[in-house]
Structures are given as structure tokens and as C-alpha cells.
Write an enzyme that holds these catalytic residues in place. Structure first.
Site, PDB file in Angstrom:
ATOM      1  N   HIS A 199     -19.565  -2.978 -13.633  1.00 38.09           N
ATOM      2  CA  HIS A 199     -19.802  -1.992 -12.581  1.00 38.09           C
ATOM      3  C   HIS A 199     -19.683  -0.566 -13.112  1.00 38.09           C
ATOM      4  O   HIS A 199     -19.228  -0.339 -14.231  1.00 38.09           O
ATOM      5  CB  HIS A 199     -18.828  -2.194 -11.423  1.00 38.09           C
ATOM      6  CG  HIS A 199     -17.382  -2.050 -11.838  1.00 38.09           C
ATOM      7  ND1 HIS A 199     -16.650  -3.099 -12.354  1.00 38.09           N
ATOM      8  CD2 HIS A 199     -16.533  -0.982 -11.825  1.00 38.09           C
ATOM      9  CE1 HIS A 199     -15.416  -2.695 -12.620  1.00 38.09           C
ATOM     10  NE2 HIS A 199     -15.325  -1.401 -12.312  1.00 38.09           N
TER      11      HIS A 199
ATOM     12  N   ASP B 229     -13.403  -4.341 -15.941  1.00 39.50           N
ATOM     13  CA  ASP B 229     -11.983  -4.002 -15.809  1.00 39.50           C
ATOM     14  C   ASP B 229     -11.083  -4.838 -16.720  1.00 39.50           C
ATOM     15  O   ASP B 229     -10.103  -4.327 -17.275  1.00 39.50           O
ATOM     16  CB  ASP B 229     -11.539  -4.165 -14.359  1.00 39.50           C
ATOM     17  CG  ASP B 229     -12.025  -3.017 -13.475  1.00 39.50           C
ATOM     18  OD1 ASP B 229     -12.565  -2.041 -14.020  1.00 39.50           O
ATOM     19  OD2 ASP B 229     -11.867  -3.117 -12.242  1.00 39.50           O
TER      20      ASP B 229
ATOM     21  N   HIS C 190     -18.502  -0.553 -17.039  1.00 42.31           N
ATOM     22  CA  HIS C 190     -17.367  -1.170 -17.703  1.00 42.31           C
ATOM     23  C   HIS C 190     -16.937  -2.442 -16.970  1.00 42.31           C
ATOM     24  O   HIS C 190     -17.316  -2.682 -15.824  1.00 42.31           O
ATOM     25  CB  HIS C 190     -16.190  -0.197 -17.817  1.00 42.31           C
ATOM     26  CG  HIS C 190     -15.612   0.214 -16.492  1.00 42.31           C
ATOM     27  ND1 HIS C 190     -16.169   1.198 -15.707  1.00 42.31           N
ATOM     28  CD2 HIS C 190     -14.537  -0.249 -15.813  1.00 42.31           C
ATOM     29  CE1 HIS C 190     -15.461   1.349 -14.604  1.00 42.31           C
ATOM     30  NE2 HIS C 190     -14.472   0.475 -14.636  1.00 42.31           N
TER      31      HIS C 190
ATOM     32  N   ARG D 190     -14.776  13.034  -3.750  1.00 40.54           N
ATOM     33  CA  ARG D 190     -14.598  11.601  -3.463  1.00 40.54           C
ATOM     34  C   ARG D 190     -13.158  11.203  -3.778  1.00 40.54           C
ATOM     35  O   ARG D 190     -12.676  11.406  -4.894  1.00 40.54           O
ATOM     36  CB  ARG D 190     -15.568  10.793  -4.323  1.00 40.54           C
ATOM     37  CG  ARG D 190     -15.495   9.271  -4.204  1.00 40.54           C
ATOM     38  CD  ARG D 190     -16.351   8.695  -5.318  1.00 40.54           C
ATOM     39  NE  ARG D 190     -16.609   7.268  -5.239  1.00 40.54           N
ATOM     40  CZ  ARG D 190     -15.841   6.323  -5.766  1.00 40.54           C
ATOM     41  NH1 ARG D 190     -14.705   6.670  -6.381  1.00 40.54           N
ATOM     42  NH2 ARG D 190     -16.187   5.052  -5.684  1.00 40.54           N
TER      43      ARG D 190
END
Length: 259
Positions: A228, A172, A170, A238
């Protein structure tokens, strides 16, 4: 054209802005806040400004949903790092700024654990903002914190809704609209705390990959030049916090105004 609107595109990674100790303290806040809820799938978020918290297959506003319970989750030590404008306040010892559905109000509950809600007014955010400004040759004063700015917790649980599918490529600026600069502060370590979960810039011809580690900050202009994704997490958990900035003051999230 706003003053900080990117005139050059780019990205950066630094381990010199936030210490590992600071990242570990921020992670404790994320762990305690996300312990109040969590997605049924593998991706959970906590947005301290809007109050959005993953819970099952949906989101709730933690300030309305949990009420005063959230004041008992955090310790003073966790928030020794944070201060609001270096605590330049005229608040008495019995006042503190509280967040309620994205707006600030005074609450006479004592200067206590509830100061956690002011995390994004902290020295940490200001240092990241200044580093981005330095890298792109702009004034940090022309940058405004924007939404969404949020903690994320990702594990290898199977996705239950589209909100759990964090791995899709996507941009941002397309996804969020107001973003001009994106930063991520990683709160856990690749290969030690989790496997997979690396951040991947999808460049033409070859990808560029960032391995998260506690205290590492990645930042980039938010447009199509920085397509990214995040690799699927294979094991472990995470943690990260996304801190985003806009050049348009109309899209900014104001820090508390203390008078």
C-alpha cells in the site's frame, strides 16, 4: 506459530467502531502534541510510547526535551474518553501513571492533564482490537499492541528528508517487522480538511482506495498481500493514528500494570 498469526489474509473498513465525536477529540490531542514540534517537511509523527516527535529535520524525545511543559498542553475534557482498564486502580487522588521514554512510573503530580500519555490503553484501542479479532476469527486476547503506534500529520510542504516521503509503496511487515495486523483511525476528512492523501492498496490489476473520514477505521493483515501507499496531500492537513498489533508477546508493548 502464535495463536493469532494470520491464517487468512484480508482487509476491512468500518465506520461503526469509533464515532466522529471521539475521532475529533483524539484529533485535538494529536494537534496539541504535534504543536510542540513538527517536521520541516510535510510529514510529522508523534509516538506516545517512545516519546518520538518530529522536530525540524530530526526527532526528539518529547518527555526529555519538553519535560513538565507537556502537562500544560492538554485539558481534562480531552481525555474524558480514555481510561486505563476502566480505571481499575488503587491509585490515590494524588497519583497518576506517567510515561517516561517508553516506561511507566508513578508521579505524584495529581490526576491531571498528564493522563494523555495513556491514550493507547483506552477504550478506543480495545474496540479496534476487538473488531480486528472478530474479522479474522481470532481471540483479541492473543493480540498485543506493538510499536510503532503513532499519530501522523501530513500536509503539502515539500519533503526535506526521507522521513517526509510517506508516499512510497511499502509492506508493513517488511518495514516494521513486528506487525501482524495494522489499523488506521482517520481523524480528518478527505475533500473537507485536505485533498489527496487517500490510502491505496496496490492490488494486481487494479488499486483499491480508501477515502479517509473522521472516525473511519481501516485494518488489514500486514504482509505482502497488502502492499500500500498514501497519495501525496495536495492541500490542507491530514491527521491519522496508526495502531499496530503483533501475535508475538515478546514484541508487545505492555499497558501500565496498576497495583
Amino acid at each position: 506459530m502464535f495463536w493469532c498469526t494470520p491464517r487468512k489474509c484480508g482487509r476491512g473498513v468500518t465506520d461503526a467502531v469509533i464515532t466522529r465525536e471521539e475521532a475529533e477529540r483524539i484529533r485535538r490531542i494529536a494537534e496539541r502534541g504535534l504543536a510542540l514540534g513538527g517536521s520541516d517537511g510535510g510529514a510529522s509523527i508523534l509516538d506516545l510510547h517512545s516519546g518520538a516527535l518530529s522536530l525540524g529535520k530530526h526527532f526528539v524525545n518529547l518527555y526529555r526535551y519538553f519535560g513538565d511543559k507537556i502537562q500544560d498542553i492538554f485539558t481534562e475534557e480531552d481525555f474524558a474518553l480514555y481510561r486505563i482498564y476502566q480505571l481499575r486502580t488503587k491509585l490515590s487522588s494524588k497519583e497518576v501513571i506517567m510515561v517516561n521514554e517508553g516506561e511507566y512510573r508513578r508521579s505524584r503530580r495529581g490526576v491531571s492533564r498528564s493522563m494523555w500519555c495513556c491514550v493507547l490503553c483506552s477504550d478506543v484501542r480495545q474496540r479496534i482490537q476487538q473488531r480486528i479479532a472478530q474479522a479474522f476469527g481470532i481471540s483479541s486476547a492473543s493480540m498485543y499492541l506493538t510499536k510503532p503506534t503513532f499519530f501522523s500529520r501530513i500536509n503539502n510542504t515539500e519533503a526535506k528528508t526521507t522521513h517526509d516521503e510517506y508516499w512510497h509503496p511499502h509492506v508493513d511487515k517488511v518495514t516494521y517487522g513486528s506487525f501482524d495486523y495494522t489499523s488506521l483511525l482517520y481523524l480528518s476528512d478527505y475533500t473537507e480538511d485536505f485533498g489527496g492523501g487517500r490510502f491505496v492498496f496496490m492490488d494486481t490489476g487494479s488499486n483499491k482506495t480508501i477515502e479517509p473520514r473522521a472516525g473511519r477505521v481501516s485494518f488489514f493483515t500486514s504482509g505482502s498481500e497488502n502492499l500500500h501507499r498514501v497519495e501525496k496531500v495536495h492541500w490542507g492537513t491530514r491527521y491519522a493514528i496508526t495502531i499496530s498489533f503483533t501475535c508475538n508477546p515478546d514484541h508487545g508493548i505492555g499497558d501500565p500494570v496498576l497495583t
